[in-house]
Write an enzyme that holds these catalytic residues in place. Sequence first.
Site, PDB file in Angstrom:
ATOM      1  N   LYS A  83      22.045  73.789   2.927  1.00 30.64           N
ATOM      2  CA  LYS A  83      21.077  73.856   1.830  1.00 30.64           C
ATOM      3  C   LYS A  83      21.598  73.038   0.647  1.00 30.64           C
ATOM      4  O   LYS A  83      22.692  73.280   0.133  1.00 30.64           O
ATOM      5  CB  LYS A  83      20.896  75.308   1.385  1.00 30.64           C
ATOM      6  CG  LYS A  83      19.673  75.976   1.973  1.00 30.64           C
ATOM      7  CD  LYS A  83      19.469  77.330   1.328  1.00 30.64           C
ATOM      8  CE  LYS A  83      18.095  77.866   1.627  1.00 30.64           C
ATOM      9  NZ  LYS A  83      17.928  79.223   1.072  1.00 30.64           N
TER      10      LYS A  83
HETATM   11  O1  G3P Z   1      14.964  81.394   0.735  1.00 29.38           O
HETATM   12  C1  G3P Z   1      14.858  81.384  -0.659  1.00 29.38           C
HETATM   13  C2  G3P Z   1      14.786  82.742  -1.190  1.00 29.38           C
HETATM   14  O2  G3P Z   1      15.962  83.442  -0.887  1.00 29.38           O
HETATM   15  C3  G3P Z   1      14.490  82.858  -2.649  1.00 29.38           C
HETATM   16  O3  G3P Z   1      13.823  84.048  -2.774  1.00 29.38           O
HETATM   17  O4  G3P Z   1      13.015  86.058  -3.848  1.00 29.38           O
HETATM   18  O5  G3P Z   1      15.041  84.905  -4.750  1.00 29.38           O
HETATM   19  O6  G3P Z   1      12.767  83.907  -5.020  1.00 29.38           O
HETATM   20  P1  G3P Z   1      13.652  84.755  -4.188  1.00 29.38           P
END
Ligand code: G3P
Length: 214
Positions: A83
């Site tokens: 990533k």
């Molecule tokens: O895969 C990306 C994800 O982990 C981000 O999620 O909920 O932190 O916006 P969030």
Amino acid sequence: MKLFIDTADIKEIRRAKELGILDGVTTNPTLVSRIGRPYREVLVEVAKEVDGPVSAEVISTDYDGMVKEARELAKIRDNINIKIPLIEEGLRAVRTLSSEKIKTNVTLCFNSIQALMAAKAGATFISPFIGRLDDIASEGMEVVEEIATIYANYGFNTEIIVASIRNPLHIKHAALIGADIATIPFDVFQKIIKHPLTDIGIARFIEDYKKIPK
Ligand code: G3P
């Protein structure tokens, strides 16, 4: 459509695996921080647990640092992809890693032009964060729609991972658009299976079965 789980928690990964529908895993530093163990140790454990792609994120934000970290993370197992944040130095790193056959997942993507740049740099995956856009009253799913159109227009092979998913509707809309992958937090994974009418239906069938003469 492939379904990934968005977690670094091995117990959650195993539960999702048991369902027989798990295609891969995405992690990030926030998710790994919840495990309370060293970063690489957690990633090694996760990568061994599944055969499908596992995303491991770099921490550096400069080109040299990202490429160095990526090369180290890629050694963990051949299902690891890296990533890389969607910034200028990140795209340069993606180009280099792509020429070394190291797979990348370009993360923190918030609009379709950024996604076009990632595809041109040779990204294996692009991760638009739709929940975080919805959180600020911007239509996250519109970005996914635009990316799908742009990639189809030019025949890019970069796969779209719909990320930052908050609820089952996000998955439905991603599937209707034809996104390649949805990466789903464990609690949402559980919600997409359940329906109250299914539970009511089962209870009624069991009760009615009891009335059948034996
Ligand atoms: O895969 C990306 C994800 O982990 C981000 O999620 O909920 O932190 O916006 P969030």
